[in-house]
Design a protein around this motif. Structure first.
Motif, PDB file in Angstrom:
ATOM      1  N   PRO A 136      75.724 166.822  45.547  1.00 35.28           N
ATOM      2  CA  PRO A 136      75.797 166.794  44.082  1.00 35.28           C
ATOM      3  C   PRO A 136      76.862 165.835  43.551  1.00 35.28           C
ATOM      4  CG  PRO A 136      76.637 168.876  44.925  1.00 35.28           C
ATOM      5  CD  PRO A 136      75.984 168.186  46.074  1.00 35.28           C
ATOM      6  N   LEU A 137      77.936 165.613  44.315  1.00 37.46           N
ATOM      7  CA  LEU A 137      78.965 164.655  43.885  1.00 37.46           C
ATOM      8  C   LEU A 137      78.367 163.256  43.758  1.00 37.46           C
ATOM      9  CD1 LEU A 137      82.152 165.628  45.954  1.00 37.46           C
ATOM     10  CD2 LEU A 137      82.102 165.221  43.486  1.00 37.46           C
ATOM     11  N   TYR A 138      77.648 162.840  44.781  1.00 38.46           N
ATOM     12  CA  TYR A 138      77.032 161.509  44.804  1.00 38.46           C
ATOM     13  C   TYR A 138      75.958 161.384  43.724  1.00 38.46           C
ATOM     14  CZ  TYR A 138      73.731 157.922  46.382  1.00 38.46           C
ATOM     15  OH  TYR A 138      72.867 156.858  46.441  1.00 38.46           O
ATOM     16  N   ILE A 139      75.123 162.395  43.623  1.00 42.05           N
ATOM     17  CA  ILE A 139      74.018 162.340  42.664  1.00 42.05           C
ATOM     18  C   ILE A 139      74.538 162.380  41.229  1.00 42.05           C
ATOM     19  CG2 ILE A 139      72.012 163.635  41.797  1.00 42.05           C
ATOM     20  CD1 ILE A 139      71.391 164.278  44.754  1.00 42.05           C
ATOM     21  N   HIS A 140      75.613 163.139  41.002  1.00 39.81           N
ATOM     22  CA  HIS A 140      76.190 163.208  39.659  1.00 39.81           C
ATOM     23  C   HIS A 140      76.694 161.842  39.208  1.00 39.81           C
ATOM     24  CE1 HIS A 140      79.316 164.845  36.661  1.00 39.81           C
ATOM     25  NE2 HIS A 140      78.125 164.938  36.116  1.00 39.81           N
ATOM     26  N   SER A 141      77.281 161.071  40.129  1.00 37.23           N
ATOM     27  CA  SER A 141      77.785 159.739  39.765  1.00 37.23           C
ATOM     28  C   SER A 141      76.625 158.813  39.372  1.00 37.23           C
ATOM     29  CB  SER A 141      78.586 159.136  40.919  1.00 37.23           C
ATOM     30  OG  SER A 141      77.761 158.890  42.044  1.00 37.23           O
ATOM     31  N   ARG A 142      75.481 158.921  40.072  1.00 38.30           N
ATOM     32  CA  ARG A 142      74.304 158.117  39.730  1.00 38.30           C
ATOM     33  C   ARG A 142      73.758 158.549  38.364  1.00 38.30           C
ATOM     34  NH1 ARG A 142      69.734 158.059  43.717  1.00 38.30           N
ATOM     35  NH2 ARG A 142      69.364 155.989  42.856  1.00 38.30           N
ATOM     36  N   TYR A 143      73.717 159.865  38.145  1.00 40.13           N
ATOM     37  CA  TYR A 143      73.233 160.402  36.874  1.00 40.13           C
ATOM     38  C   TYR A 143      74.073 159.866  35.705  1.00 40.13           C
ATOM     39  CZ  TYR A 143      73.025 163.783  33.018  1.00 40.13           C
ATOM     40  OH  TYR A 143      72.942 164.365  31.780  1.00 40.13           O
ATOM     41  N   LEU A 144      75.396 159.891  35.868  1.00 38.24           N
ATOM     42  CA  LEU A 144      76.289 159.444  34.799  1.00 38.24           C
ATOM     43  C   LEU A 144      76.099 157.957  34.496  1.00 38.24           C
ATOM     44  CD1 LEU A 144      79.600 161.318  35.708  1.00 38.24           C
ATOM     45  CD2 LEU A 144      78.008 161.846  33.846  1.00 38.24           C
ATOM     46  N   PRO A 149      67.608 151.361  34.993  1.00 40.78           N
ATOM     47  CA  PRO A 149      68.895 150.662  34.866  1.00 40.78           C
ATOM     48  C   PRO A 149      70.028 151.652  34.613  1.00 40.78           C
ATOM     49  CG  PRO A 149      67.637 150.466  32.836  1.00 40.78           C
ATOM     50  CD  PRO A 149      66.744 151.168  33.817  1.00 40.78           C
ATOM     51  N   GLY A 150      71.146 151.393  35.240  1.00 42.41           N
ATOM     52  CA  GLY A 150      72.358 152.144  34.944  1.00 42.41           C
ATOM     53  C   GLY A 150      73.302 151.245  34.167  1.00 42.41           C
ATOM     54  N   PHE A 151      74.442 151.753  33.782  1.00 40.15           N
ATOM     55  CA  PHE A 151      75.425 150.938  33.067  1.00 40.15           C
ATOM     56  C   PHE A 151      75.986 149.870  34.002  1.00 40.15           C
ATOM     57  CE2 PHE A 151      79.610 149.969  31.279  1.00 40.15           C
ATOM     58  CZ  PHE A 151      79.286 149.783  29.947  1.00 40.15           C
ATOM     59  N   CYS A 152      76.111 150.229  35.303  1.00 48.13           N
ATOM     60  CA  CYS A 152      76.681 149.304  36.293  1.00 48.13           C
ATOM     61  C   CYS A 152      75.626 148.657  37.189  1.00 48.13           C
ATOM     62  CB  CYS A 152      77.689 150.049  37.183  1.00 48.13           C
ATOM     63  SG  CYS A 152      79.085 150.770  36.282  1.00 48.13           S
ATOM     64  N   VAL A 153      74.714 149.476  37.725  1.00 48.52           N
ATOM     65  CA  VAL A 153      73.693 148.968  38.646  1.00 48.52           C
ATOM     66  C   VAL A 153      72.370 149.685  38.391  1.00 48.52           C
ATOM     67  CG1 VAL A 153      75.340 148.359  40.476  1.00 48.52           C
ATOM     68  CG2 VAL A 153      74.332 150.648  40.424  1.00 48.52           C
ATOM     69  N   LYS A 154      71.301 149.156  39.003  1.00 49.40           N
ATOM     70  CA  LYS A 154      70.006 149.820  38.926  1.00 49.40           C
ATOM     71  C   LYS A 154      69.932 150.947  39.954  1.00 49.40           C
ATOM     72  CE  LYS A 154      67.355 145.824  37.305  1.00 49.40           C
ATOM     73  NZ  LYS A 154      66.240 144.880  37.616  1.00 49.40           N
ATOM     74  N   VAL A 172      73.273 156.189  34.904  1.00 46.68           N
ATOM     75  CA  VAL A 172      72.001 156.050  34.182  1.00 46.68           C
ATOM     76  C   VAL A 172      72.147 156.549  32.748  1.00 46.68           C
ATOM     77  CG1 VAL A 172      69.588 156.799  34.074  1.00 46.68           C
ATOM     78  CG2 VAL A 172      70.602 156.204  36.280  1.00 46.68           C
ATOM     79  N   LYS A 173      72.821 157.681  32.583  1.00 40.96           N
ATOM     80  CA  LYS A 173      72.995 158.277  31.252  1.00 40.96           C
ATOM     81  C   LYS A 173      73.819 157.361  30.333  1.00 40.96           C
ATOM     82  CE  LYS A 173      74.311 162.584  28.924  1.00 40.96           C
ATOM     83  NZ  LYS A 173      74.968 161.931  27.765  1.00 40.96           N
ATOM     84  N   LYS A 174      74.839 156.724  30.880  1.00 40.15           N
ATOM     85  CA  LYS A 174      75.678 155.837  30.071  1.00 40.15           C
ATOM     86  C   LYS A 174      74.863 154.674  29.523  1.00 40.15           C
ATOM     87  CE  LYS A 174      80.172 153.524  30.113  1.00 40.15           C
ATOM     88  NZ  LYS A 174      81.387 153.197  30.923  1.00 40.15           N
ATOM     89  N   HIS A 175      73.976 154.133  30.361  1.00 40.44           N
ATOM     90  CA  HIS A 175      73.099 153.050  29.891  1.00 40.44           C
ATOM     91  C   HIS A 175      72.105 153.578  28.868  1.00 40.44           C
ATOM     92  CE1 HIS A 175      69.368 150.624  30.056  1.00 40.44           C
ATOM     93  NE2 HIS A 175      70.206 149.606  30.094  1.00 40.44           N
ATOM     94  N   TRP A 176      71.541 154.751  29.138  1.00 42.98           N
ATOM     95  CA  TRP A 176      70.552 155.371  28.244  1.00 42.98           C
ATOM     96  C   TRP A 176      71.161 155.615  26.862  1.00 42.98           C
ATOM     97  CZ3 TRP A 176      65.492 157.056  29.659  1.00 42.98           C
ATOM     98  CH2 TRP A 176      64.828 157.822  28.694  1.00 42.98           C
ATOM     99  N   ASP A 177      72.347 156.197  26.838  1.00 50.76           N
ATOM    100  CA  ASP A 177      73.017 156.508  25.565  1.00 50.76           C
ATOM    101  C   ASP A 177      73.354 155.238  24.791  1.00 50.76           C
ATOM    102  OD1 ASP A 177      72.856 159.176  26.169  1.00 50.76           O
ATOM    103  OD2 ASP A 177      74.938 159.364  26.843  1.00 50.76           O
TER     104      ASP A 177
END
Length: 275
Positions: free
Chosen positions: A147-155, A109-114, A157-162
């Motif tokens: 890396p631009l696209y992947i960084h946005s997905r990482y952020l 899960p991400g903060f916005c989408v899976k 997921v991280k926002k939900h994780w945090d």
């Protein structure tokens, strides 16, 4: 003497690069000198790097087959194609041999989408997500869009994780892994954004080729004895490493391989795993 790379770029031929790549394969000095002399004699203006590779590989295969297998490492990874799934399994396997526990294709899960994550890895109380960019064609590099696209997905997921405060597992930096190379802008963005980039030769001395050589984790596609059909069968069964075939010899039984040929194949695999 100018040669033509797979990307179409024309560059000056480097004898030292050829010599170094042959030495990396484990070829002895006499064989390296023989191949270098032969290639040098047959060079012509505008020869392709593919043609140079084919000529060097042919001699290696005839004289020292194990070195030929190691020499074709980069080409062997291209043989994972056309999908990127075997490459994801390959990256996962390399990480597992470095002490990580991994999952491939984990939905998070991400903060916005899976998001479906290529490789989710854990080690020493830290979670890492690795996104893989596989190219099945030579000459294609990863530009800054990756890396631009992947960084946005990482952020996301991280926002939900945090927000969930997984206190027992720290969320580490995101990874981008590719079988080719990153452009200069991609590397600059990765460094600036705090992403860990892993490519064929980056980071210096710890790129994909260095890790494979250091750990002896050669892909099954380096074999010079298995046919393309047989390699694809093994990849479809998630056998991506020579190490795996060493422990799961029964897969060769499903291919109807004769006992004598099976012995030759397993001898090759053993030598690759133990060299």
């Amino acid at each position: 003497m100018e040669i033509v790379k797979s990307s179409g770029e024309r560059v000056k031929f480097s004898m030292s690069k050829l010599r170094n790549s042959l030495k990396r394969s484990g070829a002895d000095d006499d064989l390296v000198n023989l191949i270098v002399d032969r290639v040098q004699d047959e060079l012509y203006q505008g020869i392709s790097t593919k043609e140079i590779y084919n000529r060097a590989f042919a001699i290696l295969k005839k004289k020292q087959s194990i070195s030929a297998s190691k020499y074709k490492l980069k080409k062997a990874i291209y043989e994972f194609g056309p999908t990127g799934y075997p490459f994801e399994k390959f990256i996962s396997a390399i990480l597992e041999y470095s002490g990580y526990t991994t999952q491939v294709g984990k939905v998070m899960p991400g903060f916005c989408v899976k998001h479906e994550i290529d490789v989710f890895a854990q080690k020493n109380g830290e979670a890492t997500i690795i996104e893989c960019k596989f190219h099945s064609e030579e000459g294609r590099n990863c530009n800054v869009k990756v890396p631009l696209y992947i960084h946005s997905r990482y952020l996301d997921v991280k926002k939900h994780w945090d927000a969930k405060e997984y206190l027992d597992l720290h969320f580490g930096v995101g990874w981008v892994a590719t079988n080719t190379r990153f452009t200069e802008d991609a590397m600059l963005y990765g460094k600036c954004a705090g992403l860990y980039l892993l490519s064929w030769d980056y980071p210096k001395d710890n790129g994909l080729k260095d890790r494979i050589d250091r750990l002896g984790l050669y892909p099954i596609t380096v074999s010079t004895l298995l046919s393309a059909r047989e390699k694809q069968f093994l990849l479809s069964r998630d056998v991506v490493l020579c190490q795996q075939l060493l422990h799961d010899k029964f897969f060769l039984d499903h291919l109807g391989i004769s006992d004598s040929r099976k012995k030759r194949i397993m001898k090759e695999i053993e030598l690759l795993c133990n060299c």
